[in-house]
Design a protein around this motif. Structure first.
Motif, PDB file in Angstrom:
ATOM      1  N   THR A  34       0.825  -1.206   0.000  1.00  0.00           N
ATOM      2  CA  THR A  34       0.000   0.000   0.000  1.00  0.00           C
ATOM      3  C   THR A  34       0.861   1.257   0.000  1.00  0.00           C
ATOM      4  O   THR A  34       0.567   2.216  -0.720  1.00  0.00           O
ATOM      5  CB  THR A  34      -0.948   0.005   1.224  1.00  0.00           C
ATOM      6  N   THR A  38       0.819   3.953  -3.063  1.00  0.00           N
ATOM      7  CA  THR A  38       0.567   5.364  -2.750  1.00  0.00           C
ATOM      8  C   THR A  38       1.721   6.246  -3.225  1.00  0.00           C
ATOM      9  O   THR A  38       1.499   7.292  -3.841  1.00  0.00           O
ATOM     10  CB  THR A  38       0.355   5.552  -1.233  1.00  0.00           C
ATOM     11  N   LYS A  81      -3.129   0.060 -10.719  1.00  0.00           N
ATOM     12  CA  LYS A  81      -4.556  -0.120 -10.404  1.00  0.00           C
ATOM     13  C   LYS A  81      -4.925  -1.596 -10.445  1.00  0.00           C
ATOM     14  O   LYS A  81      -5.675  -2.083  -9.580  1.00  0.00           O
ATOM     15  CB  LYS A  81      -5.414   0.706 -11.366  1.00  0.00           C
ATOM     16  N   GLN A  84      -3.403  -3.143  -7.393  1.00  0.00           N
ATOM     17  CA  GLN A  84      -4.160  -2.647  -6.237  1.00  0.00           C
ATOM     18  C   GLN A  84      -5.478  -3.406  -6.103  1.00  0.00           C
ATOM     19  O   GLN A  84      -5.844  -3.843  -5.012  1.00  0.00           O
ATOM     20  CB  GLN A  84      -4.419  -1.158  -6.407  1.00  0.00           C
ATOM     21  N   ASP A  85      -6.194  -3.556  -7.203  1.00  0.00           N
ATOM     22  CA  ASP A  85      -7.464  -4.276  -7.171  1.00  0.00           C
ATOM     23  C   ASP A  85      -7.273  -5.743  -6.799  1.00  0.00           C
ATOM     24  O   ASP A  85      -8.063  -6.306  -6.046  1.00  0.00           O
ATOM     25  CB  ASP A  85      -8.178  -4.170  -8.522  1.00  0.00           C
ATOM     26  N   GLY A  88      -6.440  -5.847  -3.076  1.00  0.00           N
ATOM     27  CA  GLY A  88      -7.388  -5.158  -2.207  1.00  0.00           C
ATOM     28  C   GLY A  88      -6.768  -4.030  -1.406  1.00  0.00           C
ATOM     29  O   GLY A  88      -7.268  -3.689  -0.334  1.00  0.00           O
ATOM     30  N   ALA A  89      -5.707  -3.457  -1.923  1.00  0.00           N
ATOM     31  CA  ALA A  89      -5.038  -2.357  -1.217  1.00  0.00           C
ATOM     32  C   ALA A  89      -5.813  -1.067  -1.425  1.00  0.00           C
ATOM     33  O   ALA A  89      -6.332  -0.809  -2.506  1.00  0.00           O
ATOM     34  CB  ALA A  89      -3.613  -2.192  -1.727  1.00  0.00           C
ATOM     35  N   GLU A  90      -5.869  -0.285  -0.384  1.00  0.00           N
ATOM     36  CA  GLU A  90      -6.497   1.029  -0.462  1.00  0.00           C
ATOM     37  C   GLU A  90      -5.441   2.074  -0.168  1.00  0.00           C
ATOM     38  O   GLU A  90      -5.048   2.256   0.982  1.00  0.00           O
ATOM     39  CB  GLU A  90      -7.639   1.128   0.547  1.00  0.00           C
ATOM     40  N   PRO A  91      -4.918   2.744  -1.227  1.00  0.00           N
ATOM     41  CA  PRO A  91      -3.863   3.735  -1.002  1.00  0.00           C
ATOM     42  C   PRO A  91      -4.348   4.850  -0.083  1.00  0.00           C
ATOM     43  O   PRO A  91      -5.500   5.249  -0.141  1.00  0.00           O
ATOM     44  CB  PRO A  91      -3.548   4.277  -2.384  1.00  0.00           C
ATOM     45  N   HIS A  92      -3.452   5.301   0.775  1.00  0.00           N
ATOM     46  CA  HIS A  92      -3.783   6.422   1.644  1.00  0.00           C
ATOM     47  C   HIS A  92      -3.375   7.720   0.971  1.00  0.00           C
ATOM     48  O   HIS A  92      -2.618   7.710   0.012  1.00  0.00           O
ATOM     49  CB  HIS A  92      -3.138   6.275   3.034  1.00  0.00           C
TER      50      HIS A  92
END
Length: 170
Positions: A34, A38, A81, A84-85, A88-92
């Protein structure tokens, strides 16, 4: 003019030294997937911002380079992307780099001064992205992102060396 360039280079080298010693001591952890995603999104925003800044003052050389880097950033973001998908990472919310703040103000700069500042502004951003990927690769937590990082590193290193060489020539 040479004095101005020497001062800018001295400031950059001093700030880079301070960043590398203080930042590594305070932030010596291995980044997570992550963190890397980011950081690379922030780097892409910086590169896309370069294109916007060249519209005001840049010559054909910097406009073409900025367009190429913005295109590369878009491709990198698409691959990120997908990774990330998949994980399941959610960048801060990362740091927002203001390109205009790092470049000589267009209304106060002549052509050559702007071109030098264009290349000089890129070097710390590249160094930061390269450092992030190198630290991540010490203990990666995602094989797809690790492979992507290994693919990106040689290209980023080449691009920062080109920027350093071109800035020295200007």
């Amino acid at each position: 003019m040479r004095i101005l360039v020497a001062i800018i280079l001295a400031l950059l080298s001093t700030s880079a030294f301070a960043d590398s010693t203080g930042e590594r001591a305070a932030d010596d952890h291995v980044p997570t997937a992550t963190d890397v995603i980011t950081g690379l999104y922030s780097f892409s925003r910086f590169q896309q911002g370069l294109l916007e800044s060249t519209d005001l003052k840049g010559n054909a050389e910097v406009k073409n380079l900025a367009a190429l880097r913005a295109e590369e950033a878009g491709k990198r973001d698409k691959t990120l992307k997908q990774i990330q998908d998949a994980i399941g990472a959610e960048p801060h919310a990362g740091k927002t780099t203001s390109v205009s703040a790092s470049l000589v103000e267009p209304e106060n700069a002549d052509g050559p001064t702007y071109v030098r500042s264009f290349y000089a502004a890129q070097i710390p951003e590249y160094d930061s992205a390269i450092s992030l990927l190198e630290r991540y690769l010490k203990a990666p937590d995602n094989p797809a992102l690790a492979a992507f990082a290994r693919e990106q590193l040689p290209m980023l290193r080449t691009q920062v060396k080109d920027a350093e060489r071109t800035m020295a020539d200007k």
